[in-house]
Design an enzyme around this catalytic site. Structure first.
Site, short mmCIF file in Angstrom:
data_model
loop_
_atom_site.label_atom_id
_atom_site.label_comp_id
_atom_site.label_asym_id
_atom_site.label_seq_id
_atom_site.Cartn_x
_atom_site.Cartn_y
_atom_site.Cartn_z
N LYS A 13 19.13 32.45 28.94
CA LYS A 13 18.67 32.42 28.39
C LYS A 13 18.65 34.14 27.25
O LYS A 13 18.69 34.80 27.86
CB LYS A 13 17.92 31.29 27.69
N ASP A 141 9.23 29.15 28.76
CA ASP A 141 10.76 29.20 29.12
C ASP A 141 11.06 28.07 29.78
O ASP A 141 12.08 27.88 29.69
CB ASP A 141 11.20 30.61 29.02
O1 C5P Z 1 4.79 32.06 30.25
P1 C5P Z 1 5.33 33.48 31.53
O2 C5P Z 1 4.57 33.01 32.30
O3 C5P Z 1 6.25 32.74 30.35
O4 C5P Z 1 4.08 34.30 29.86
C1 C5P Z 1 4.13 35.41 30.49
C2 C5P Z 1 3.36 36.60 29.32
O5 C5P Z 1 4.16 36.37 28.56
C3 C5P Z 1 1.70 35.46 28.96
O6 C5P Z 1 0.82 36.11 29.95
C4 C5P Z 1 1.76 36.32 27.86
O7 C5P Z 1 0.97 37.44 28.05
C5 C5P Z 1 2.64 36.44 27.58
N1 C5P Z 1 3.77 35.32 26.43
C6 C5P Z 1 2.77 35.96 25.03
N2 C5P Z 1 2.71 34.47 24.24
C7 C5P Z 1 4.66 33.70 24.64
C8 C5P Z 1 4.94 34.16 25.34
C9 C5P Z 1 4.59 34.44 26.72
O8 C5P Z 1 1.59 35.61 24.73
N3 C5P Z 1 4.13 32.39 23.04
#
Ligand code: C5P
Length: 305
Positions: A13, A141
């Site tokens: 994406k 995501d």
């Molecule tokens: O959920 P995911 O593993 O993709 O997120 C990785 C990191 O990105 C999270 O631990 C956080 O530090 C950051 N993040 C965030 N806010 C979001 C998505 C991700 O701070 N909405």
């Protein structure tokens, strides 16, 4: 007896719009984002097995990826087993094409493809709503990689609503050899906001999307869309990797309508007026020593082949 296997694909994406709100107590930022699934796919083949294992291959270097229990695809498969009470395992073979740590949700696409593939292999039939709930526990995501198309993401980015996007858009992706860690980019944004709290506009607690951008997507007006691309992580990404600014500028002076960092980067998404102009732009970038590819969007989410 023959061993059963199932293959599924899920798209990478780009975020055509990403507003980031404040950091919450759960370690996540509230966002308002428009995702668009692009025609660059991860492929996962799952095969009956007593236990869980994962192997990576494909056109990009996957040698440094961890293949232990911490891997997101193993966690995805285990989550389906736990939710359904299925007692067996699966061998997971992932063919990676989406850049790793590139801001294109490649790992999330692997997880989404795994969810639908093991659900089909095991006949657990959890259904789209339950798979989407499981997806949200794996990463912000992952629900979008299941869903595909063009969608608004609120909350952490995992609360989705479909967005109308009539015609195909043509993007040129400029891929970087080095990756960026998503948490590092969000931390950099927080640091930057703290240091410059007087100059920058007040951070919206509940960020919303731009109505004109939605209109441009609905009518398929690439030139209007180019005017409304936005990514609040872009400044932080450029601070961590200043050369990306030159890539955007090069794209914009060689035929792109506009360029933007995809998600937390470092992949750059350049919006082209049409397919011919995308092909021409990609060739110019490659001749200039950059790694570029043309994709179209939107495409479907995770599906069994
Ligand atoms: O959920 P995911 O593993 O993709 O997120 C990785 C990191 O990105 C999270 O631990 C956080 O530090 C950051 N993040 C965030 N806010 C979001 C998505 C991700 O701070 N909405």
């Amino acid at each position: 007896m023959s061993v059963k296997s199932v293959t599924a694909v899920a798209p990478g994406k780009i975020n055509v719009y990403l507003r980031v709100g404040p950091l919450g107590e759960d370690g996540y930022h509230t966002v308002a984002t428009i995702y668009q699934a692009v025609s660059l796919f991860e492929e996962v083949t799952v095969t009956e097995s007593d236990d869980f294992s994962v192997r990576f291959s494909g056109p990009i270097d996957t040698s440094h990826l961890k293949v232990d229990e911490s891997n997101l695809v193993i966690r995805a498969a285990r989550a389906v087993a736990a939710a359904s009470g299925f007692a067996g395992g699966a061998r997971l073979d992932v063919v990676k094409s989406v850049p790793i740590a590139g801001g294109m949700g490649g790992g999330s696409a692997d997880a989404a493809a795994t969810l639908v593939a093991v659900d089909a292999l095991w006949g657990t039939n959890l259904g789209a709503a339950r798979l989407s709930e499981i997806a949200a526990t794996l990463g912000a995501d992952v629900p979008f990689a299941l869903h595909g198309g063009t969608a608004l993401g609120l909350g952490r980015g995992d609360v989705l609503s479909p967005v109308m996007a009539k015609s195909a858009l043509h993007w040129v992706l400029v891929v970087n050899e080095e990756g960026l860690s998503t948490p590092d980019v969000f931390h950099q944004l927080d640091r930057h906001r703290e240091e410059h709290s007087i100059e920058i506009e007040t951070v919206a607690v509940d960020p919303a999307v731009d109505a004109e951008l939605l209109l441009a997507l609905r009518t398929g007006d690439a030139a209007a869309l180019a005017e409304h691309l936005r990514n609040d992580l872009q400044a932080a990404t450029l601070q961590l990797m200043p050369s990306l600014g030159e890539t955007i500028e090069f794209g914009e002076t060689h035929g792109a309508l506009a360029g933007i960092v995809s998600g937390s980067g470092p992949t750059i998404a350049l919006l082209a007026a049409d397919e011919n102009s995308a092909t021409h732009l990609a060739a110019t970038l490659v001749a200039n020593g950059r790694k570029a590819m043309c994709v179209s969007a939107p495409v479907q989410g995770a599906r069994v082949m």
